[in-house]
Design an enzyme around this catalytic site. Structure first.
Site, mmCIF file in Angstrom:
data_model
loop_
_atom_site.group_PDB
_atom_site.id
_atom_site.type_symbol
_atom_site.label_atom_id
_atom_site.label_comp_id
_atom_site.label_asym_id
_atom_site.label_seq_id
_atom_site.Cartn_x
_atom_site.Cartn_y
_atom_site.Cartn_z
ATOM 1 N N VAL A 102 0.841 -1.205 0.000
ATOM 2 C CA VAL A 102 0.000 0.000 0.000
ATOM 3 C C VAL A 102 0.878 1.258 0.000
ATOM 4 O O VAL A 102 1.955 1.268 0.605
ATOM 5 C CB VAL A 102 -0.919 -0.016 1.256
ATOM 6 C CG1 VAL A 102 -1.750 1.244 1.374
ATOM 7 C CG2 VAL A 102 -1.837 -1.240 1.205
ATOM 8 N N ALA A 104 2.847 2.648 -2.141
ATOM 9 C CA ALA A 104 4.223 2.440 -2.585
ATOM 10 C C ALA A 104 4.395 2.693 -4.086
ATOM 11 O O ALA A 104 5.406 2.334 -4.665
ATOM 12 C CB ALA A 104 4.653 1.016 -2.244
ATOM 13 N N GLY A 105 3.371 3.282 -4.714
ATOM 14 C CA GLY A 105 3.486 3.577 -6.147
ATOM 15 C C GLY A 105 3.242 2.362 -7.019
ATOM 16 O O GLY A 105 3.588 2.359 -8.199
ATOM 17 N N LEU A 106 2.633 1.325 -6.448
ATOM 18 C CA LEU A 106 2.406 0.101 -7.225
ATOM 19 C C LEU A 106 0.934 -0.093 -7.586
ATOM 20 O O LEU A 106 0.539 -1.158 -8.040
ATOM 21 C CB LEU A 106 2.941 -1.118 -6.451
ATOM 22 C CG LEU A 106 4.476 -1.119 -6.292
ATOM 23 C CD1 LEU A 106 4.913 -2.154 -5.276
ATOM 24 C CD2 LEU A 106 5.161 -1.380 -7.627
ATOM 25 N N ALA A 110 -5.909 1.657 -6.984
ATOM 26 C CA ALA A 110 -6.631 1.464 -8.256
ATOM 27 C C ALA A 110 -6.944 -0.013 -8.469
ATOM 28 O O ALA A 110 -8.021 -0.363 -8.959
ATOM 29 C CB ALA A 110 -5.811 2.016 -9.420
ATOM 30 N N ASP A 152 -3.013 5.268 -13.424
ATOM 31 C CA ASP A 152 -3.088 4.022 -12.642
ATOM 32 C C ASP A 152 -4.313 3.196 -13.034
ATOM 33 O O ASP A 152 -4.199 2.005 -13.345
ATOM 34 C CB ASP A 152 -3.168 4.323 -11.133
ATOM 35 C CG ASP A 152 -1.818 4.682 -10.540
ATOM 36 O OD1 ASP A 152 -0.939 5.093 -11.309
ATOM 37 O OD2 ASP A 152 -1.656 4.553 -9.312
HETATM 38 O O1 PMV Z 1 0.220 6.214 -7.676
HETATM 39 P P1 PMV Z 1 1.674 6.512 -7.859
HETATM 40 O O2 PMV Z 1 2.410 6.669 -6.601
HETATM 41 O O3 PMV Z 1 2.288 5.580 -8.837
HETATM 42 O O4 PMV Z 1 1.836 7.955 -8.499
HETATM 43 C C1 PMV Z 1 1.068 8.373 -9.511
HETATM 44 C C2 PMV Z 1 1.864 9.118 -10.491
HETATM 45 C C3 PMV Z 1 1.742 10.620 -10.479
HETATM 46 O O5 PMV Z 1 2.108 11.015 -11.784
HETATM 47 C C4 PMV Z 1 2.718 11.199 -9.480
HETATM 48 C C5 PMV Z 1 0.354 11.108 -10.159
HETATM 49 C C6 PMV Z 1 -0.680 10.807 -11.235
HETATM 50 O O6 PMV Z 1 -1.857 10.894 -10.911
HETATM 51 O O7 PMV Z 1 -0.325 10.504 -12.378
#
Ligand code: PMV
Length: 314
Positions: A102, A104-106, A110, A152
């Site tokens: 959670v 962590a950008g993964l 979503a 995402d």
């Molecule tokens: O959800 P993340 O942490 O992979 O970040 C999303 C990427 C951003 O470009 C920073 C935000 C976005 O909505 O595109």
């Protein structure tokens, strides 16, 4: 009424995070090793409208009626019911499990939205088309992110490498050759909304400077798309290095991320960068398959809390 289940993969942004919020393109790929699974079973003893939700990864065990409307799981259920014009679901149990870390950008948020949307709409007898699944998840991303670009929910819904530009029709990317990534977690949880909000303030203070940075990222993304489509995978390494430098200039990196990026490159990666919102979360390194284990080990030795090696395939 039978049970229904659906899964959704994790995702990683290869190029273009942050600039994508400002209209530049970005490239993201699904990560199939990690996923969310949603299972819906009928609950003959429950009252109509009751959905008993269990989601161990966020310590949630509650009935839908106990959740505030802005809770992302309540919001996704509401989005599905509204889309199907069903006032309340028949009593059921919803169990959500996830192997996606959670914040962590993964793409964990979503992926939950998409797995639940697909399982619930199938359970209700009206599986929603992908475009609608993605748009319902996008509405919920706004709760997680504030001003999400939509990348995402798009990459996870379509579960294919995508070239994404806000407001443009989705473009999938045809790979000519596979390539391998090591994803390493700093172990630092980083809410996307904070990094996106800080960058927004910085952009408001110096729009010309930041617009130039965003445009440079856009050029990198277009070069990367060409390299992927032509099978010139080794060109992606230097492009990752350049993209990371621009993210550093946007002040969304961190000492830990910079350290892991340096270590990866010093240990033989072809290029490396932070991925996602930055500040914490994950970085990615492009590697020759033969180097994946040694780069992953070097990253763990340098403080990464977890690595995932994934090969993006044709
Ligand atoms: O959800 P993340 O942490 O992979 O970040 C999303 C990427 C951003 O470009 C920073 C935000 C976005 O909505 O595109």
């Amino acid at each position: 009424m039978p049970s229904f289940s659906a899964s959704a993969p994790g995702k990683i942004i290869l190029f273009g995070e942050h600039a994508v919020v400002y209209g530049q393109p970005a490239i993201a790929v699904p990560v199939h090793q990690i996923q969310v699974k949603a299972i819906i079973t009928p609950n003959p003893r429950g009252l109509p409208g009751s959905i008993q939700i269990t989601a161990p990864m966020i310590n949630l065990e509650a009935d839908l009626s106990e959740l505030p409307a802005e809770h992302p799981i309540a919001a996704i259920i509401d989005g599905v019911l509204k889309a199907l014009k069903i006032p309340r679901a028949p009593a059921c149990k919803l169990r959500i499990t996830s192997t996606i870390p959670v914040a962590a950008g993964l793409g964990s948020g979503a992926a939950v939205s998409i797995a639940v949307t697909r399982a619930l709409s199938a359970f209700l007898g009206q599986p929603l088309p992908l475009e609608k699944v993605s748009s319902i998840a996008f509405e919920v991303e706004k709760i997680h992110h504030g001003t999400p670009s939509g990348i995402d929910n798009t990459v996870i819904t379509y579960s294919m490498p995508i070239y994404f530009k806000r407001g443009k029709p989705i473009e999938t990317i045809k790979l000519k050759a596979p390539f391998t990534l090591v994803i390493a977690d700093t172990g630092i949880s980083s809410p996307t909304a904070v990094a996106v909000g800080d960058l927004h303030q910085a952009w408001q203070a110096k729009p010309n400077l930041y617009d130039l940075l965003f445009e440079s990222v856009g050029d990198i993304v277009d070069s990367a798309k060409q390299a992927i489509e032509n099978g010139h995978v080794e060109e992606l390494g230097p492009l990752m290095d350049l993209n990371h430098e621009l993210l550093v200039k946007m002040k969304v990196s961190s000492p830990q991320l910079d350290h892991l990026v340096r270590i990866a490159v010093a240990c033989g990666a072809l290029g490396a960068k932070l991925s996602g919102a930055g500040r914490g979360g994950n970085m990615i390194a492009l590697v020759k398959e033969s180097k994946a284990n040694s780069v992953a080990q070097a990253l763990l030795n340098a403080g990464a809390t977890r690595t995932i090696t994934t090969t993006v395939r044709i």
